[in-house]
Scaffold this motif. Structure first.
Motif, PDB file in Angstrom:
ATOM      1  N   GLU A   1       0.782  -1.083  -0.036  1.00 58.78           N
ATOM      2  CA  GLU A   1       0.218   0.074   0.011  1.00 58.78           C
ATOM      3  C   GLU A   1       0.856   1.220   0.021  1.00 58.78           C
ATOM      4  O   GLU A   1       0.549   2.270  -0.772  1.00 58.78           O
ATOM      5  CB  GLU A   1      -1.032  -0.009   1.263  1.00 58.78           C
TER       6      GLU A   1
ATOM      7  N   LYS B   1       2.089   1.647  -3.245  1.00 57.87           N
ATOM      8  CA  LYS B   1       1.188   2.168  -4.401  1.00 57.87           C
ATOM      9  C   LYS B   1       0.881   3.996  -4.154  1.00 57.87           C
ATOM     10  O   LYS B   1       0.816   4.782  -5.092  1.00 57.87           O
ATOM     11  CB  LYS B   1      -0.218   1.723  -4.185  1.00 57.87           C
ATOM     12  N   ALA B   2       0.965   4.195  -2.949  1.00 63.40           N
ATOM     13  CA  ALA B   2       0.933   5.838  -2.393  1.00 63.40           C
ATOM     14  C   ALA B   2       1.749   6.513  -2.792  1.00 63.40           C
ATOM     15  O   ALA B   2       1.876   7.519  -3.431  1.00 63.40           O
ATOM     16  CB  ALA B   2       0.621   5.837  -0.862  1.00 63.40           C
TER      17      ALA B   2
ATOM     18  N   ARG C   1       3.994   5.723  -5.114  1.00 65.00           N
ATOM     19  CA  ARG C   1       3.920   5.860  -6.773  1.00 65.00           C
ATOM     20  C   ARG C   1       2.941   6.891  -7.194  1.00 65.00           C
ATOM     21  O   ARG C   1       3.493   7.780  -8.192  1.00 65.00           O
ATOM     22  CB  ARG C   1       3.667   4.392  -7.560  1.00 65.00           C
ATOM     23  N   ARG C   2       1.837   7.122  -6.607  1.00 65.85           N
ATOM     24  CA  ARG C   2       0.796   7.711  -6.937  1.00 65.85           C
ATOM     25  C   ARG C   2       1.360   9.263  -6.768  1.00 65.85           C
ATOM     26  O   ARG C   2       1.152  10.289  -7.573  1.00 65.85           O
ATOM     27  CB  ARG C   2      -0.646   7.512  -6.218  1.00 65.85           C
ATOM     28  N   ASN C   3       1.703   9.361  -5.759  1.00 68.17           N
ATOM     29  CA  ASN C   3       2.352  10.757  -5.170  1.00 68.17           C
ATOM     30  C   ASN C   3       3.528  11.394  -6.259  1.00 68.17           C
ATOM     31  O   ASN C   3       3.411  12.663  -6.748  1.00 68.17           O
ATOM     32  CB  ASN C   3       2.743  10.948  -3.841  1.00 68.17           C
TER      33      ASN C   3
ATOM     34  N   ILE D   1       4.440  10.378  -9.241  1.00 65.90           N
ATOM     35  CA  ILE D   1       3.750  10.582 -10.609  1.00 65.90           C
ATOM     36  C   ILE D   1       2.872  12.006 -10.491  1.00 65.90           C
ATOM     37  O   ILE D   1       3.320  12.815 -11.479  1.00 65.90           O
ATOM     38  CB  ILE D   1       2.915   9.416 -11.195  1.00 65.90           C
ATOM     39  N   ASN D   2       1.963  12.212  -9.644  1.00 67.51           N
ATOM     40  CA  ASN D   2       1.347  13.317  -9.522  1.00 67.51           C
ATOM     41  C   ASN D   2       2.083  14.511  -9.696  1.00 67.51           C
ATOM     42  O   ASN D   2       2.017  15.669 -10.355  1.00 67.51           O
ATOM     43  CB  ASN D   2       0.263  13.294  -8.728  1.00 67.51           C
TER      44      ASN D   2
ATOM     45  N   GLU E   1       4.290  15.192 -12.966  1.00 66.93           N
ATOM     46  CA  GLU E   1       3.410  15.633 -14.117  1.00 66.93           C
ATOM     47  C   GLU E   1       2.973  17.088 -13.936  1.00 66.93           C
ATOM     48  O   GLU E   1       2.826  17.724 -14.962  1.00 66.93           O
ATOM     49  CB  GLU E   1       2.352  14.648 -14.408  1.00 66.93           C
TER      50      GLU E   1
END
Length: 167
Positions: free
Chosen positions: A120, A123-124, A126-128, A130-131, A134
């Motif tokens: 988890e 995943k968090a 990776r998401r942070n 990438i955001n 970008e």
């Protein structure tokens, strides 16, 4: 005929393995993509690797459960650097990036806090990451690879107090 088949298979395997090498992760085409946020009629914008590295490092550290970034040696050098007055912290420690004209790939080395669900957390993170990349740079992030290389246990880093043998 079987020799030709074997040669073709080895060529196919080589082509497949070549696509997994870091040099091929990020598109570095000769002509910039006109749909990119970094290209306009007035000119182009290029983003340095160190910029993406710092953004990724800060974004990864924002996630609760990430204790530190970097391998053992990098953290040891960081601890020494932190003791030097006036020395700055290396925000990009534990972060490797590859930046093309329109894309970026990131590799992170994490130290997680004990008790955190690593899947988890990854995943968090990776998401942070990438955001953040970008939004700040306009680059498309093609992958974020996470290597968890240690678990932080509170109290492990504390040096034992040396008691005096005499009073």
């Amino acid at each position: 005929m079987s020799a030709t088949t074997t040669t073709d298979k080895s060529t196919d395997n080589k082509a497949t393995s070549d696509t997994k090498t870091p040099a091929n992760r990020v598109s570095a085409a000769g002509s910039p993509d006109k749909d990119s946020k970094l290209v306009s009629d007035q000119g182009t914008t290029s983003i340095a690797d160190v910029v993406v590295q710092k953004v990724a490092g800060l974004a990864a550290r924002e996630v609760r459960g990430v204790h530190d970034l970097g391998g053992g040696a990098a953290r040891a050098f960081g601890a020494i650097r932190d003791r030097i007055p006036g020395a700055s912290t290396n925000i990009g420690q534990g972060v490797s990036v590859e930046v093309g004209e329109t894309q970026a790939a990131v590799d992170l080395e994490l130290v997680v806090e004990y008790g955190v669900a690593i899947a988890e957390l990854a995943k968090a993170v990776r998401r942070n990451v990438i955001n953040a990349i970008e939004q700040m740079t306009g680059l498309d992030v093609v992958e974020v690879n996470i290597n968890v290389n240690d678990v932080y246990i509170p109290g492990d880093d504390e040096e034992p107090e040396q008691s005096s043998r005499v009073q």
